[in-house]
Motif scaffolding. Structure first.
Motif, PDB file in Angstrom:
ATOM      1  N   GLU A   6       1.112  -1.182   0.053  1.00  0.00           N
ATOM      2  CA  GLU A   6      -0.081   0.021   0.001  1.00  0.00           C
ATOM      3  C   GLU A   6       0.975   1.709   0.349  1.00  0.00           C
ATOM      4  O   GLU A   6       1.017   2.069  -0.927  1.00  0.00           O
ATOM      5  CB  GLU A   6      -0.923   0.044   1.315  1.00  0.00           C
ATOM      6  N   LYS A  10       1.569   3.774  -3.138  1.00  0.00           N
ATOM      7  CA  LYS A  10       0.800   5.939  -2.584  1.00  0.00           C
ATOM      8  C   LYS A  10       1.605   6.328  -2.933  1.00  0.00           C
ATOM      9  O   LYS A  10       2.045   7.564  -3.653  1.00  0.00           O
ATOM     10  CB  LYS A  10       0.695   6.418  -1.042  1.00  0.00           C
ATOM     11  N   LEU A  13       1.220   6.534  -6.917  1.00  0.00           N
ATOM     12  CA  LEU A  13       0.965   7.627  -7.166  1.00  0.00           C
ATOM     13  C   LEU A  13       0.966   9.146  -6.486  1.00  0.00           C
ATOM     14  O   LEU A  13       0.741   9.659  -7.793  1.00  0.00           O
ATOM     15  CB  LEU A  13      -0.665   7.352  -5.864  1.00  0.00           C
ATOM     16  N   GLN A  14       1.749   9.266  -5.667  1.00  0.00           N
ATOM     17  CA  GLN A  14       2.295  10.630  -5.686  1.00  0.00           C
ATOM     18  C   GLN A  14       3.368  11.049  -6.630  1.00  0.00           C
ATOM     19  O   GLN A  14       3.227  12.201  -7.191  1.00  0.00           O
ATOM     20  CB  GLN A  14       2.481  11.046  -3.861  1.00  0.00           C
ATOM     21  N   GLU A  16       3.448  10.243  -9.425  1.00  0.00           N
ATOM     22  CA  GLU A  16       2.852  10.220 -11.326  1.00  0.00           C
ATOM     23  C   GLU A  16       2.118  11.693 -11.044  1.00  0.00           C
ATOM     24  O   GLU A  16       2.743  12.599 -11.843  1.00  0.00           O
ATOM     25  CB  GLU A  16       2.116   8.596 -10.693  1.00  0.00           C
ATOM     26  N   GLY A  87      -2.892  10.844   3.766  1.00  0.00           N
ATOM     27  CA  GLY A  87      -2.720  10.029   4.970  1.00  0.00           C
ATOM     28  C   GLY A  87      -1.001   9.280   4.515  1.00  0.00           C
ATOM     29  O   GLY A  87      -0.372   8.980   5.173  1.00  0.00           O
ATOM     30  N   LEU A  88      -0.456  10.720   4.010  1.00  0.00           N
ATOM     31  CA  LEU A  88       0.789  10.262   3.312  1.00  0.00           C
ATOM     32  C   LEU A  88       1.552  10.310   4.282  1.00  0.00           C
ATOM     33  O   LEU A  88       1.145  11.462   5.089  1.00  0.00           O
ATOM     34  CB  LEU A  88       0.903  10.544   1.776  1.00  0.00           C
ATOM     35  N   SER A  89       2.283  10.094   4.426  1.00  0.00           N
ATOM     36  CA  SER A  89       3.520   9.995   5.489  1.00  0.00           C
ATOM     37  C   SER A  89       4.896  10.588   5.727  1.00  0.00           C
ATOM     38  O   SER A  89       4.829  10.529   4.075  1.00  0.00           O
ATOM     39  CB  SER A  89       4.242   8.465   5.783  1.00  0.00           C
TER      40      SER A  89
ATOM     41  N   GLU B  74       1.558   8.644  12.219  1.00  0.00           N
ATOM     42  CA  GLU B  74       0.616   9.604  11.773  1.00  0.00           C
ATOM     43  C   GLU B  74      -0.221   8.761  10.234  1.00  0.00           C
ATOM     44  O   GLU B  74      -0.314   9.457  10.373  1.00  0.00           O
ATOM     45  CB  GLU B  74       2.579  10.362  10.870  1.00  0.00           C
ATOM     46  N   TYR B  75       0.523   7.305   9.796  1.00  0.00           N
ATOM     47  CA  TYR B  75      -0.246   7.916   8.788  1.00  0.00           C
ATOM     48  C   TYR B  75      -1.358   6.573   9.005  1.00  0.00           C
ATOM     49  O   TYR B  75      -2.582   7.226   8.472  1.00  0.00           O
ATOM     50  CB  TYR B  75       0.387   6.189   8.178  1.00  0.00           C
ATOM     51  N   SER B  76      -1.626   5.853   9.896  1.00  0.00           N
ATOM     52  CA  SER B  76      -3.088   5.373  10.814  1.00  0.00           C
ATOM     53  C   SER B  76      -3.640   6.500  11.426  1.00  0.00           C
ATOM     54  O   SER B  76      -4.619   6.393  11.755  1.00  0.00           O
ATOM     55  CB  SER B  76      -3.004   4.437  11.347  1.00  0.00           C
ATOM     56  N   ARG B  78      -3.610  10.117  10.704  1.00  0.00           N
ATOM     57  CA  ARG B  78      -3.955  10.853   9.707  1.00  0.00           C
ATOM     58  C   ARG B  78      -4.976  10.381   8.137  1.00  0.00           C
ATOM     59  O   ARG B  78      -5.870  11.327   7.726  1.00  0.00           O
ATOM     60  CB  ARG B  78      -2.434  11.624   9.013  1.00  0.00           C
ATOM     61  N   ARG B  79      -5.282   9.590   8.741  1.00  0.00           N
ATOM     62  CA  ARG B  79      -6.447   8.509   7.634  1.00  0.00           C
ATOM     63  C   ARG B  79      -7.407   8.917   7.943  1.00  0.00           C
ATOM     64  O   ARG B  79      -8.644   8.745   7.463  1.00  0.00           O
ATOM     65  CB  ARG B  79      -5.782   7.491   7.039  1.00  0.00           C
ATOM     66  N   ARG B  80      -7.675   9.277   9.241  1.00  0.00           N
ATOM     67  CA  ARG B  80      -8.956   8.720   9.955  1.00  0.00           C
ATOM     68  C   ARG B  80      -9.488  10.228  10.023  1.00  0.00           C
ATOM     69  O   ARG B  80     -10.616  11.023  11.229  1.00  0.00           O
ATOM     70  CB  ARG B  80      -8.887   8.627  10.997  1.00  0.00           C
ATOM     71  N   HIS B 101      -6.760  13.020  -7.718  1.00  0.00           N
ATOM     72  CA  HIS B 101      -5.137  12.803  -6.929  1.00  0.00           C
ATOM     73  C   HIS B 101      -5.965  12.111  -5.151  1.00  0.00           C
ATOM     74  O   HIS B 101      -5.473  11.154  -4.669  1.00  0.00           O
ATOM     75  CB  HIS B 101      -4.557  13.717  -6.359  1.00  0.00           C
ATOM     76  N   LYS B 104      -7.370   9.406  -5.131  1.00  0.00           N
ATOM     77  CA  LYS B 104      -6.685   8.346  -5.072  1.00  0.00           C
ATOM     78  C   LYS B 104      -5.934   7.715  -3.622  1.00  0.00           C
ATOM     79  O   LYS B 104      -5.919   6.963  -3.446  1.00  0.00           O
ATOM     80  CB  LYS B 104      -5.580   8.737  -6.225  1.00  0.00           C
ATOM     81  N   MET B 105      -5.061   8.330  -3.358  1.00  0.00           N
ATOM     82  CA  MET B 105      -4.384   8.343  -1.839  1.00  0.00           C
ATOM     83  C   MET B 105      -5.156   7.858  -1.027  1.00  0.00           C
ATOM     84  O   MET B 105      -4.709   7.708  -0.119  1.00  0.00           O
ATOM     85  CB  MET B 105      -4.054   9.778  -1.929  1.00  0.00           C
ATOM     86  N   GLN B 106      -6.071   8.361  -1.156  1.00  0.00           N
ATOM     87  CA  GLN B 106      -7.362   7.570   0.479  1.00  0.00           C
ATOM     88  C   GLN B 106      -7.429   6.229  -0.041  1.00  0.00           C
ATOM     89  O   GLN B 106      -8.416   5.935   0.912  1.00  0.00           O
ATOM     90  CB  GLN B 106      -8.364   9.052   0.795  1.00  0.00           C
TER      91      GLN B 106
END
Lengths: 259, 306
Positions: A6, A10, A13-14, A16, A87-89, B74-76, B78-80, B101, B104-106
């Motif tokens: 995943e 990501k 994707l970023q 691109e 959600g991108l780190s 951060e990932y888990s 921020r996605r919320r 975009h 797509k990222m989400q």
């Protein structure tokens, strides 16, 4: 494993997305320069190409570090917050920029040098095409690897300094120093020492400082003269410094980058 | 359950000239509330948001968001969260390309992105370059990108700043709808208090990096004797109004739908409840609920207290 996939997805994707926004024009220029290299090397020997290689190689370093510049702007101006909010780190964000500013263009330039040879005249790969040249395949590959490593290393170092200082100026300064100033300064230092002592060859070792930063230059300097180094030996220092820079970049992104 | 917990958090900026943006700040935000993060300019509101998002690392103290450290996980975390920054800077692309975009990222379906574009009223401007949008529509875009991915927590930093009254009202209505329909936790940092008081039910007041007060709006209202509003659902609004207006502590009455909006000083809450539940009036009263508080007055009192 799923999480890893995943993350890679990501990052791609970023990358691109960034590529579609920022760097198309510069990529085209880089690829054109790569093709010019390729054509030049088909009809000329590598020894003839070296001075041109130095100039073009240096300009390519600057060109690529310019691609990385908008990342610093994004961090300073706050675009980055919008991307991180998805959600991108931090590490993924910096990695995607590294791919756009360093990996993709270097790959594009490498292929732009190597592929046209195959397309234009495959037979030339196995024949001597000028009194100066060896067979083209090893020369071409060595040349392509050398310039790619030079770009990878110098742009990575510029990228690292730019990221740590959050300053485009720092990135450009480091890249300019490595691409233009360092070889010039070393040559001047050796000349002055040579003039003062009348013993030039003794100071040749100072050029070893250039090994990580300019393999093309190093080929010229160390393929003859008082210090001889094999092609493989010349390629190792830039590989090591590139890996080291990349580790520092990712480590900084993960543990220290505040936005 | 508390969604956001700050435990003695300190954040310092600068090396030669040190600025303490947060100074041993401790507060909690429970889930499913609309919380107002109040305080003057430079008090530490945006820094608090950035710490919640894991954009900044605290110098000391502990932050927990959804039970996790936002700097490390951060990932888990921020996605919320959906986040609208105070001054968002957008790339020069079309609204649609940008939101697609983000979607797509989400990992969000394009139909969901289209739904959010409709929800925030950006349909007509979908293919406009972001550069050409007015401030009101930029705020809508900010809300749209924050809403993609069904966030459980929404952080809105000055969502109505620099907007004309109409755009302000539209954004506020949108926030009200979100509260009502999605039932998510929302934290709003703003200076526009009369508007915030229509939606907020929890308040954190911060000044010079220190938390002065944090708690339910109703509790703070009683603590600081602030004017407050109750809505009384009734079978006969006019009759009830004519009786209640006789009470000297009642500061205002407005007939609204099938009820009365009554403004009193919170010190007289018990008196009001007593009279509404008395045998004389209880036959008319169907329901009583606390609506809101004069946030401006509360803000003033908290400012003086700090």
């Amino acid at each position: 494993m799923k999480n890893y996939r995943e993350r890679v997805k990501k990052i791609m994707l970023q990358s691109e997305y960034l590529l579609s926004l920022k760097a198309t024009a510069i990529y085209i220029i880089a690829i054109i320069i790569g093709i010019m290299f390729s054509l030049a090397s088909i009809y000329r020997a590598i020894s003839f190409l070296a001075p041109i290689g130095f100039i073009f190689g240096s300009f390519l370093v600057l060109l690529l570090i310019i691609i990385a510049g908008p990342m610093i702007d994004e961090i300073n101006e706050g675009h980055i917050q919008l991307y991180l909010a998805t959600g991108l780190s931090r590490l993924e964000y910096v990695a995607s920029w590294y791919i756009v500013a360093v990996v993709y263009p270097v790959l594009a330039i490498f292929l732009a040098i190597v592929l046209p040879v195959l397309i234009i005249d495959p037979s030339s790969l196995f024949t001597r095409i000028s009194p100066y040249s060896q067979r083209l395949v090893p020369t071409m590959l060595t040349f392509a690897f050398a310039i790619s490593l030079q770009l990878l290393n110098n742009v990575s170092l510029g990228f690292l300094f730019g990221l740590v200082r959050k300053s485009k100026g720092a990135a450009y300064l480091v890249a300019t120093f490595l691409a233009f100033l360092l070889p010039f300064i070393l040559s001047v230092v050796i000349s002055i020492l040579g003039i003062l002592t009348g013993y030039y060859e003794g100071y040749h070792a100072i050029y070893l400082l250039m090994l990580p930063f300019d393999p093309l230059w190093s080929y010229n300097v160390f393929s003859y003269g008082p210090i001889y180094l094999s092609e493989t030996t010349i390629l190792i220092p830039p590989i090591v410094t590139t890996i080291f820079s990349l580790i520092l970049i990712l480590n900084h992104a993960k543990h220290r980058l505040e936005v | 359950m508390d969604i956001v917990v700050f435990d003695n958090v300190t954040k310092i900026f600068g090396k030669s000239k040190v600025i303490k943006a947060l100074d041993n700040a401790s507060f909690r935000i429970p889930s499913k509330v609309v919380a107002g993060l109040l305080g003057p300019n430079g008090s530490g509101k945006t820094t608090s948001f950035k710490l919640i998002m894991g954009f900044l690392k605290p110098n000391s103290g502990k932050i927990s968001v959804f039970g996790k450290d936002p700097w490390i996980d951060e990932y888990s975390v921020r996605r919320r969260i959906g986040y609208l920054p105070e001054k968002p800077v957008y790339p020069y692309v079309s609204v649609y390309k940008f939101l697609k975009h983000i979607g797509k990222m989400q990992g969000v379906d394009i139909r969901e992105v289209e739904r959010i574009i409709r929800l925030v009223g950006l349909e007509e401007y979908k293919f406009f370059n972001i550069r050409g949008l007015s401030r009101g529509y930029l705020q809508r875009l900010g809300l749209a990108q924050a809403l993609i991915g069904d966030p459980e927590l929404l952080l809105l930093d000055e969502p109505t700043a620099n907007l004309d009254p109409l755009s302000r009202k539209q954004i506020l209505d949108l926030i009200k709808d979100l509260k009502k329909e999605l039932g998510i936790t929302i934290i709003i940092a703003t200076h526009i208090l009369p508007e915030l008081q229509e939606v907020a039910d929890y308040v954190v007041y911060i000044n010079k990096g220190r938390i002065i007060e944090a708690g339910k709006l109703e509790d703070l209202t009683h603590k600081y004797f602030v004017h407050t509003y109750y809505y009384v659902e009734t079978s006969d609004p006019r009759k009830l109004a004519s009786r209640i207006i006789m009470e000297e502590y009642v500061r205002g009455i407005e007939v609204r739908d099938n009820g009365l909006l009554i403004k009193i000083n919170s010190a007289y809450k018990e008196d009001l409840l007593n009279i509404l539940t008395s045998s004389e009036l209880s036959v008319y009263v169907k329901n009583i609920k606390h609506v809101t508080t004069e946030l401006g007055e509360l803000y003033e009192k908290l400012s003086r207290a700090s």
